[in-house]
Write an enzyme that holds these catalytic residues in place. Sequence first.
Site, PDB file in Angstrom:
ATOM      1  N   ARG A  35     -19.999  36.784 -29.759  1.00  0.00           N
ATOM      2  CA  ARG A  35     -20.730  37.795 -30.554  1.00  0.00           C
ATOM      3  C   ARG A  35     -22.037  37.231 -31.100  1.00  0.00           C
ATOM      4  NH1 ARG A  35     -19.867  40.363 -36.021  1.00  0.00           N
ATOM      5  NH2 ARG A  35     -20.355  42.591 -35.858  1.00  0.00           N
ATOM      6  N   ILE A  61     -25.011  46.227 -35.403  1.00  0.00           N
ATOM      7  CA  ILE A  61     -23.923  45.936 -34.466  1.00  0.00           C
ATOM      8  C   ILE A  61     -22.673  46.364 -35.231  1.00  0.00           C
ATOM      9  CG2 ILE A  61     -23.732  43.529 -35.321  1.00  0.00           C
ATOM     10  CD1 ILE A  61     -22.911  42.623 -32.540  1.00  0.00           C
ATOM     11  N   SER A  62     -21.783  47.125 -34.581  1.00  0.00           N
ATOM     12  CA  SER A  62     -20.638  47.683 -35.305  1.00  0.00           C
ATOM     13  C   SER A  62     -19.678  46.585 -35.761  1.00  0.00           C
ATOM     14  CB  SER A  62     -19.882  48.670 -34.422  1.00  0.00           C
ATOM     15  OG  SER A  62     -20.749  49.637 -33.897  1.00  0.00           O
ATOM     16  N   GLN A  63     -18.869  46.939 -36.751  1.00  0.00           N
ATOM     17  CA  GLN A  63     -17.828  46.037 -37.246  1.00  0.00           C
ATOM     18  C   GLN A  63     -16.838  45.762 -36.094  1.00  0.00           C
ATOM     19  OE1 GLN A  63     -15.041  48.004 -39.754  1.00  0.00           O
ATOM     20  NE2 GLN A  63     -14.385  46.124 -40.770  1.00  0.00           N
ATOM     21  N   PRO A  64     -16.457  44.503 -35.859  1.00  0.00           N
ATOM     22  CA  PRO A  64     -15.530  44.194 -34.766  1.00  0.00           C
ATOM     23  C   PRO A  64     -14.242  45.030 -34.792  1.00  0.00           C
ATOM     24  CG  PRO A  64     -16.490  42.174 -35.582  1.00  0.00           C
ATOM     25  CD  PRO A  64     -16.973  43.274 -36.485  1.00  0.00           C
TER      26      PRO A  64
END
Length: 211
Positions: A35, A61-64
């Site tokens: 990431r 970037i979205s939360q995992p």
Amino acid sequence: MNRLASTSALNLARSLHDAGINDRAVLEAVAHTPREQFLDAALGHKAYENTALPIGQGQTISQPYMVARMTEILLQSKPNKVLEVGTGSGYQAAILAQLVPQLCTVERIKSLQIQARQRLKRLAIHNVAFKYGDGWQGWQSKGPYDAIMVTAAASSIPTALTEQLADGGVLVIPVGETSQQLVKVTRIGTRYVSEAIETVRFVPLINGELA
Ligand code: SAH
């Protein structure tokens, strides 16, 4: 995938499992995807925290957890051809591309699209078609899709997207403005069945003009 899992990515995958992600293939993809390569160097130290992070141009970037959850939902229908709307950093695309045969992804900010394409190339991910355009309209010429994932919140469900679903296809999309719900829409012939999944928080899906 022949990439090695880093300890940090493995730990992130473990924490997602603890948070309720059960799909082994999704956890494997998280463990094998660097990431930090999807972020500016200055944010690299936060790459394996379970949080959304800025990627420039007012986007994130979205939360995992969200990436894993949406991927897990989408994989339930075992899709072959998938459309992602909102390429952003390319991280969600990299995860999806390891789990489905064919991915198409659309982004309306050119600089983000170019960077994402380079990142996936560097990771030797080659089953992704990129488009610079307005994803509110989907990507009709490549459709129909077995599944569509939207990674920005729409004020209402775009009809172009439901129309581009194959019969039995699934659309996963955050819907709403101040308060957003993740919604799963399944196409059954000419009918669409909607199901609310959980409350979420995404940047807005822009309807119309390109950046
Ligand atoms: N999937 C991305 C999340 C990025 S945030 C990731 O893994 O990093 C959402 C993205 O959707 C932003 O990059 C934003 O520019 C894009 N977006 C918003 N409206 C859009 C539209 N109408 N068409 C295509 N992309 C859009």
